[in-house]
Design a protein around this motif. Structure first.
Motif, mmCIF file in Angstrom:
data_model
loop_
_atom_site.group_PDB
_atom_site.id
_atom_site.type_symbol
_atom_site.label_atom_id
_atom_site.label_comp_id
_atom_site.label_asym_id
_atom_site.label_seq_id
_atom_site.Cartn_x
_atom_site.Cartn_y
_atom_site.Cartn_z
ATOM 1 N N ALA A 121 0.965 -1.133 0.031
ATOM 2 C CA ALA A 121 0.133 0.028 -0.022
ATOM 3 C C ALA A 121 0.779 1.330 -0.115
ATOM 4 C CB ALA A 121 -1.074 0.121 1.411
ATOM 5 N N ASP A 122 2.277 1.091 0.390
ATOM 6 C CA ASP A 122 2.894 2.428 0.588
ATOM 7 C C ASP A 122 3.746 2.602 -0.608
ATOM 8 O OD1 ASP A 122 4.489 0.175 1.015
ATOM 9 O OD2 ASP A 122 6.216 1.314 2.320
ATOM 10 N N THR A 123 3.696 1.851 -1.610
ATOM 11 C CA THR A 123 4.191 1.923 -2.970
ATOM 12 C C THR A 123 3.446 1.528 -4.106
ATOM 13 O OG1 THR A 123 5.330 -0.255 -2.652
ATOM 14 C CG2 THR A 123 6.764 1.917 -2.130
ATOM 15 N N VAL A 124 2.212 1.996 -4.124
ATOM 16 C CA VAL A 124 1.497 1.407 -5.243
ATOM 17 C C VAL A 124 1.673 2.156 -6.579
ATOM 18 C CG1 VAL A 124 -0.972 1.409 -6.098
ATOM 19 C CG2 VAL A 124 -0.559 1.040 -3.727
ATOM 20 N N ASP A 125 1.897 1.081 -7.730
ATOM 21 C CA ASP A 125 1.988 1.727 -9.101
ATOM 22 C C ASP A 125 0.771 1.299 -9.739
ATOM 23 O OD1 ASP A 125 2.496 1.769 -11.744
ATOM 24 O OD2 ASP A 125 4.615 1.603 -11.465
#
Ligand SMILES: Nc1nc2c(ncn2[C@@H]2O[C@H](COP(=O)(O)OP(=O)(O)OP(=O)(O)O)[C@@H](O)[C@H]2O)c(=O)[nH]1
Ligand SMILES: [Mg+2]
Ligand SMILES: [Zn+2]
Length: 349
Positions: A121-125
């Motif tokens: 969730a903290d690095t969604v692309d």
């Protein structure tokens, strides 16, 4: 030929053996012991057969984790390696274009029922999630999105991911307190494969679901937050009740491979709208009467998503065309070799 239930099949019961699988074995006329590949390797692979675990080699077959195989046991007492005589036709194979850039497909896992697209969730692309969903839908298995590390962000990523995953459930999970795990457990069935970039938390989920640390995990790098490619094999673990989990190494690239059906399934919103475009071959670019562009203009559809869809389609067409060209090239070469041989035959007579 193969008993439907357990006597002699016990080890396989934990690895997804079912009456349907038994039928698929019965359809094959190759004699041997039924088994499943639990870790595919370059030289040899690990299988579980009705007689227990066995290292196997395959002559002429490209094995992948999840394959159902027919095995010939080691011939002599000193020999410990079995031979795979047949691979059953795959259902639910998740595949991508080979990362090496050759026009070849690579099967990541076979006979899969659920694909867990694992996303931190903290690095969604968003584009990458869509790409993974295409792969997942294309396999014929049911996609589920696991949004991990929800403790590390306050952004409303859940809503964004739900919006780009029509037809798939999205489950928020946190490995720290175990929240969301039972929800995830309720949404997966059969043979379950975890896919996602390195560091997304795939192995952490496998461990949490199995209730013990069977897979190594490692913190992402400080600074860029990238994973360390901790998992290096595609390996299958029994979860109980005949379910199995396949952990996979982090995907660096997710190239389309003949994924037209997957693209359509992952973008039903755009497909539905396209039915209302004036032209049946509308590219949703500058054509008059385009329902897709109109939806974007009215704020009902994200322009980013349309662009993402277009990009995936183009890539898919390009890859397919290239694979066709390669096939044609091979056929031409074969024809040339043959005609040369015929000429030589007549010349030397
Ligand atoms: N804070 C937090 N950290 C998590 C969560 N889930 C996983 N992690 C951490 O994220 C890091 C990467 O997790 P892994 O499970 O190794 O990731 P992976 O997807 O298996 O990575 P590869 O094997 O490299 O492909 C580990 O340090 C985990 O402890 C979570 O819900 N919250
Ligand atoms: Mg891992
Ligand atoms: Zn259009």
């Amino acid at each position: 030929m193969y008993p439907e239930v357990l006597p002699g099949i016990e080890p396989l019961a934990e690895y997804g053996w079912s009456p349907q699988v038994a039928e698929r074995f019965a359809d094959s006329d190759v004699q041997g012991t039924p088994g499943r590949i639990v870790r595919a390797g370059r030289g040899s692979s690990e299988a579980v057969t009705s007689a227990g675990p066995l290292t196997v080699r395959a002559a002429g077959h490209h094995l992948c984790t999840g394959d159902w195989v027919i095995v010939r046991e080691p011939a002599t007492d000193g020999d410990t390696i079995g031979t795979v005589c047949a691979v059953l036709p795959r259902t639910g194979a998740i595949r991508r274009a080979d990362a090496s850039g050759r026009s070849e497909e690579q099967v990541l896992a076979a006979n899969v029922d659920t694909v867990v697209v694992t996303v931190a969730a903290d690095t969604v692309d968003l584009g990458r999630v869509e790409r993974l969903l295409v792969l997942a839908w294309d396999s014929g298995a049911q996609p589920v999105v696991a949004l991990t590390k929800v403790d590390l962000t306050t952004e409303p990523v859940f809503e964004r991911v739900v919006a780009l995953a029509p037809g798939a459930s999205v489950v928020e999970v946190c490995a720290l307190d175990g929240s969301g795990l039972s929800e995830l457990r309720d949404r997966i069935h059969g043979t379950v494969v975890f896919v996602g970039v390195s560091g997304a938390g795939k192995s952490t989920l496998v461990n949490a679901l199995c209730g013990r640390d069977i897979q190594a995990t490692a913190p992402v790098r400080q600074g860029d937050g990238k994973g360390r490619h901790t998992t290096t094999d595609r390996e299958m673990f029994p979860l109980g009740d005949g379910m199995t989990l396949i952990d996979t190494p982090g995907l660096r690239g997710v190239g389309m491979w003949d994924a037209g059906a997957g693209i359509a399934a992952a973008f039903p919103d755009i497909d539905d709208l396209a039915q209302h475009c004036r032209f049946t071959d509308c590219a949703h670019e500058s054509e008059p009467g385009c329902a897709v562009r109109s939806a974007v203009e009215h704020g009902d559809l994200d322009a980013r998503r349309v662009e993402s869809h277009r990009k995936l389609q183009r890539e898919n067409q390009w890859v397919t065309a290239r694979a066709d060209a390669r096939l044609r090239h091979e056929r031409t070469r074969e024809a040339k070799v043959l005609s040369r041989a015929i000429r030589a035959y007549y010349r030397d007579r």
